[in-house]
Design a protein around this motif. Structure first.
Motif, short mmCIF file in Angstrom:
data_model
loop_
_atom_site.label_atom_id
_atom_site.label_comp_id
_atom_site.label_asym_id
_atom_site.label_seq_id
_atom_site.Cartn_x
_atom_site.Cartn_y
_atom_site.Cartn_z
N GLY A 179 -24.61 -33.24 -3.92
CA GLY A 179 -25.18 -32.44 -3.35
C GLY A 179 -24.30 -32.44 -1.86
O GLY A 179 -23.05 -32.76 -1.85
N THR A 180 -24.57 -32.49 -0.64
CA THR A 180 -23.45 -32.15 0.69
C THR A 180 -24.31 -33.62 1.45
O THR A 180 -25.47 -33.56 1.84
CB THR A 180 -23.69 -30.89 1.47
N CYS A 181 -23.53 -33.42 2.11
CA CYS A 181 -23.39 -34.00 3.58
C CYS A 181 -23.48 -33.72 4.85
O CYS A 181 -22.45 -32.64 4.84
CB CYS A 181 -23.23 -35.77 3.32
N THR A 182 -24.24 -33.74 6.14
CA THR A 182 -23.73 -32.95 7.45
C THR A 182 -22.88 -34.10 8.07
O THR A 182 -23.96 -35.24 8.67
CB THR A 182 -24.46 -31.53 7.68
N VAL A 183 -22.22 -34.22 8.82
CA VAL A 183 -21.61 -35.10 10.13
C VAL A 183 -22.15 -34.46 11.48
O VAL A 183 -21.39 -32.60 11.49
CB VAL A 183 -20.04 -35.22 10.38
N THR A 184 -23.33 -34.67 12.33
CA THR A 184 -23.10 -33.47 13.71
C THR A 184 -22.79 -34.71 14.04
O THR A 184 -22.91 -35.62 15.17
CB THR A 184 -24.66 -33.22 13.29
N VAL A 185 -22.03 -33.96 15.69
CA VAL A 185 -20.74 -34.71 16.93
C VAL A 185 -21.59 -34.28 18.09
O VAL A 185 -21.24 -32.77 17.83
CB VAL A 185 -19.95 -34.78 17.21
N ASP A 186 -22.62 -34.73 18.48
CA ASP A 186 -23.01 -33.91 20.04
C ASP A 186 -22.66 -34.60 20.95
O ASP A 186 -22.43 -35.76 21.63
CB ASP A 186 -24.33 -34.04 20.09
N SER A 187 -22.16 -34.69 22.83
CA SER A 187 -21.79 -34.86 23.79
C SER A 187 -21.78 -33.83 24.81
O SER A 187 -21.91 -32.69 24.18
CB SER A 187 -20.03 -35.41 23.81
N PRO A 188 -22.48 -34.89 25.59
CA PRO A 188 -23.61 -34.25 26.88
C PRO A 188 -21.89 -34.05 27.71
O PRO A 188 -21.28 -34.46 27.43
CB PRO A 188 -23.93 -34.96 27.65
N GLU A 189 -22.30 -33.42 28.57
CA GLU A 189 -21.64 -32.70 29.85
C GLU A 189 -20.98 -33.85 30.98
O GLU A 189 -21.69 -35.02 30.34
CB GLU A 189 -22.14 -32.17 31.53
N ILE A 190 -20.00 -34.67 30.57
CA ILE A 190 -19.06 -35.97 30.41
C ILE A 190 -18.41 -35.70 32.33
O ILE A 190 -17.29 -35.07 32.36
CB ILE A 190 -17.92 -36.42 29.48
#
Length: 177
Positions: free
Chosen positions: A48-59
């Motif tokens: 199947g598939t995998c998903t990598v998610t990267v989220d950054s707030p306002e720095i």
């Protein structure tokens, strides 16, 4: 007659060419990076598939200051070239965001990442545009002599990772002041 008086007042109040108009000193800077989101899906060998998610707030780099020498107004374009500019970012811990992994529709785990830094930046040139209220920093070189990477996830905090000294030349930056 009123026009002649107004022109006389303007001439008296206008700086002479080459006269200092920017007094130099230390000024607060509002340095921040907007929030970011990145998601990448990739196949896993016939499963199947995998998903990598990267989220950054306002720095935000709270407490950053600009120290600069005395500047001279350019009578043509209304800007001030500020010599001897240096930016200081005081010791702080900055939340960089999170990284999450999901495979086959199920969450696998996530990590939160922060960095503890103290930094200075030298600037090739700094130009203040009074009309636009912007400060443009040309090719700032950021020096981070000590930094620690802080990674947490699943209720655990790993010991901070010390990073080697970092020197980075970044593209031209403009900020409103």
């Amino acid at each position: 007659m009123a026009v002649v008086i107004m022109l006389g007042v303007l001439a008296a109040c206008s700086p002479q060419p080459g006269a200092p108009v920017f007094p130099g000193g230390t000024y607060d800077l509002d340095l921040s990076l907007p929030p970011q989101h990145l998601s990448e899906t990739f196949p896993v060998a016939n499963l199947g598939t995998c998903t990598v998610t990267v989220d950054s707030p306002e720095i935000r780099l709270d407490g950053a200051t600009l120290t600069a020498g005395e500047g001279v107004v350019d009578q043509v374009d209304g800007t001030i070239t500020v010599p001897d500019a240096k930016i200081v970012v005081p010791h702080s811990t900055i939340q960089l965001g999170s990284v999450a992994l999901e495979c086959f529709g199920n969450p696998v785990g996530s990590l939160s990442v922060a960095v503890e830094i103290e930094a200075t930046a030298s600037v090739q040139s700094a130009v203040f545009d009074a009309g636009e209220r912007t400060l443009t920093l040309t090719q700032p070189t950021i020096s981070i002599p000590t930094a620690k990477l802080i990674v947490t996830g699943s209720g655990t905090t790993l010991p901070p990772f010390s990073l080697p000294p970092i020197d980075i030349t970044v593209p031209t930056i403009s900020t409103r002041i």
